[in-house]
Design a protein around this motif. Sequence first.
Motif, short mmCIF file in Angstrom:
data_model
loop_
_atom_site.label_atom_id
_atom_site.label_comp_id
_atom_site.label_asym_id
_atom_site.label_seq_id
_atom_site.Cartn_x
_atom_site.Cartn_y
_atom_site.Cartn_z
N PHE A 139 -13.23 18.08 -12.42
CA PHE A 139 -12.26 18.62 -11.54
C PHE A 139 -11.41 19.39 -11.70
CE2 PHE A 139 -13.75 14.25 -10.72
CZ PHE A 139 -13.78 13.98 -9.45
N ARG A 140 -10.81 20.22 -11.23
CA ARG A 140 -9.70 21.24 -11.49
C ARG A 140 -8.32 20.44 -11.75
NH1 ARG A 140 -10.29 25.25 -7.40
NH2 ARG A 140 -9.45 23.63 -5.97
N THR A 141 -8.19 19.60 -10.84
CA THR A 141 -6.79 18.61 -11.09
C THR A 141 -7.08 17.17 -10.90
OG1 THR A 141 -5.57 20.37 -10.08
CG2 THR A 141 -4.37 18.31 -10.25
N VAL A 142 -6.78 16.51 -11.80
CA VAL A 142 -6.85 15.09 -11.63
C VAL A 142 -5.54 14.44 -12.23
CG1 VAL A 142 -7.68 12.73 -12.40
CG2 VAL A 142 -9.23 14.68 -11.89
N TYR A 143 -4.60 13.85 -11.29
CA TYR A 143 -3.46 13.01 -11.42
C TYR A 143 -3.80 11.67 -11.37
CZ TYR A 143 -1.01 17.36 -10.94
OH TYR A 143 -0.53 18.57 -10.93
N VAL A 144 -3.18 10.78 -12.31
CA VAL A 144 -3.47 9.44 -12.12
C VAL A 144 -2.21 8.40 -11.74
CG1 VAL A 144 -4.18 7.21 -13.33
CG2 VAL A 144 -5.31 9.56 -14.02
N SER A 145 -2.22 7.56 -10.89
CA SER A 145 -0.91 7.05 -10.30
C SER A 145 -1.21 5.52 -10.04
CB SER A 145 -0.88 7.53 -9.03
OG SER A 145 0.28 6.94 -8.18
N HIS A 146 -0.11 4.82 -10.33
CA HIS A 146 -0.27 3.25 -10.38
C HIS A 146 0.54 3.11 -9.07
CE1 HIS A 146 1.44 -0.87 -10.69
NE2 HIS A 146 0.37 -0.98 -11.04
N VAL A 147 -0.03 1.89 -8.19
CA VAL A 147 0.46 1.49 -7.09
C VAL A 147 0.45 -0.09 -7.12
CG1 VAL A 147 -1.57 1.69 -5.42
CG2 VAL A 147 0.57 1.84 -4.54
N ARG A 148 1.43 -0.56 -6.69
CA ARG A 148 1.32 -1.97 -6.48
C ARG A 148 0.40 -2.40 -5.46
NH1 ARG A 148 7.65 -3.41 -7.63
NH2 ARG A 148 7.54 -2.65 -9.66
N ARG A 149 -0.14 -3.71 -5.41
CA ARG A 149 -1.17 -4.11 -4.58
C ARG A 149 -0.95 -3.80 -3.20
NH1 ARG A 149 -5.51 -8.82 -5.48
NH2 ARG A 149 -5.48 -7.62 -7.28
N GLN A 150 0.30 -4.10 -2.78
CA GLN A 150 0.63 -4.02 -1.32
C GLN A 150 0.43 -2.65 -0.90
OE1 GLN A 150 2.83 -5.17 -4.13
NE2 GLN A 150 4.37 -6.09 -3.24
N GLY A 151 0.32 -1.73 -1.84
CA GLY A 151 0.01 -0.30 -1.39
C GLY A 151 -1.28 0.17 -1.56
N ASN A 152 -2.25 -0.66 -1.99
CA ASN A 152 -3.59 -0.53 -2.21
C ASN A 152 -4.32 -1.37 -1.25
OD1 ASN A 152 -5.33 1.22 -3.83
ND2 ASN A 152 -5.66 -0.38 -5.22
N LYS A 153 -3.86 -1.80 -0.15
CA LYS A 153 -4.81 -2.77 0.61
C LYS A 153 -6.22 -2.36 1.29
CE LYS A 153 -0.85 -5.79 2.09
NZ LYS A 153 -0.01 -5.89 3.16
N PRO A 154 -6.11 -1.08 1.44
CA PRO A 154 -7.55 -0.86 2.08
C PRO A 154 -8.58 -0.66 1.15
CG PRO A 154 -5.84 0.72 3.16
CD PRO A 154 -5.19 -0.19 1.93
N ALA A 155 -8.27 -0.25 -0.23
CA ALA A 155 -9.21 -0.11 -1.21
C ALA A 155 -9.68 -1.62 -1.74
CB ALA A 155 -8.77 0.41 -2.63
N HIS A 156 -8.58 -2.55 -1.76
CA HIS A 156 -8.74 -3.86 -2.03
C HIS A 156 -9.82 -4.80 -0.86
CE1 HIS A 156 -7.99 -7.94 -3.58
NE2 HIS A 156 -7.78 -8.21 -2.18
N ILE A 157 -9.59 -4.28 0.29
CA ILE A 157 -10.33 -4.91 1.38
C ILE A 157 -11.89 -4.36 1.22
CG2 ILE A 157 -10.87 -4.71 3.82
CD1 ILE A 157 -7.71 -4.66 4.11
N LEU A 158 -11.93 -3.08 0.91
CA LEU A 158 -13.42 -2.58 0.34
C LEU A 158 -14.14 -3.27 -0.82
CD1 LEU A 158 -12.73 1.17 1.37
CD2 LEU A 158 -14.21 -0.61 2.75
N ALA A 159 -13.18 -3.60 -1.68
CA ALA A 159 -13.73 -4.03 -2.80
C ALA A 159 -14.05 -5.76 -2.49
CB ALA A 159 -12.78 -4.19 -4.04
N LYS A 160 -13.42 -6.32 -1.49
CA LYS A 160 -13.73 -7.77 -1.05
C LYS A 160 -14.97 -7.65 -0.32
CE LYS A 160 -11.11 -11.23 -2.00
NZ LYS A 160 -11.25 -11.92 -3.02
N TYR A 161 -15.16 -6.36 0.49
CA TYR A 161 -16.40 -6.25 1.41
C TYR A 161 -17.51 -6.25 0.63
CZ TYR A 161 -19.06 -4.11 4.95
OH TYR A 161 -20.26 -3.69 6.07
N ALA A 162 -17.38 -5.63 -0.60
CA ALA A 162 -18.40 -5.29 -1.34
C ALA A 162 -19.14 -6.66 -1.84
CB ALA A 162 -18.19 -4.44 -2.52
N LEU A 163 -18.49 -7.67 -1.95
CA LEU A 163 -19.08 -8.89 -2.41
C LEU A 163 -19.94 -9.61 -1.41
CD1 LEU A 163 -15.92 -10.38 -3.83
CD2 LEU A 163 -17.46 -9.43 -5.09
#
Length: 193
Positions: A139-163
């Motif tokens: 990549f040209r630019t990669v920043y890494v950021s932390h967000v608490r679970r409340q701010g990461n719900k769509p990704a969490h739902i997709l991970a659960k969906y994968a099960l």
Amino acid sequence: MLPFLHEEKANNDPQPPTSAVREVVGVTWFPPPPTLFKVNVDGATTKHQNFVGVGSVIRDELGRVVAAMSRQIPAPLGPLEVEAKAFEAGLQLARDMGFQDIILEGDSLILVRALCGLSLPPSTIDSMVVGMQLLSSDFRTVYVSHVRRQGNKPAHILAKYALGINESVVWIEETPCCIEQALIQDFVTVSGI
């Protein structure tokens, strides 16, 4: 070592820092600056199963979904290892989609700090962290950021969906119906409606 990005609206600088390290206190999801795409990732485990799930959603500066992914991984991984797999899968999806400037964001502070070189990774994920740091050179630019679970719900739902699926599903310029409500909630939270 990747730059660590803290996204808090109190920060008056509209552009992400080039190499600043700041403390994370953000709880909600915020859209990326116009020149970047945000890749949110999460992992999910189950009891008594020999597989885990990872999810990733890539959004633009308006919060629109440009790509999303759910993948089942046939391995009995622990919570930290599956989070590492989620970060790795998110990076791979962004690379495969051709994005050059991204913010990689997840709710594992251990992984965020390890990817940024702020702390040593636990031995169980050390090789995955090194691999992701190498993958970031695509990549040209990669920043890494932390967000608490409340701010990461769509990704969490997709991970659960994968099960509940076999292998993986990728959505391109399409919103998975399972995350629509969580995306609306993110929009309401960000816009203050």
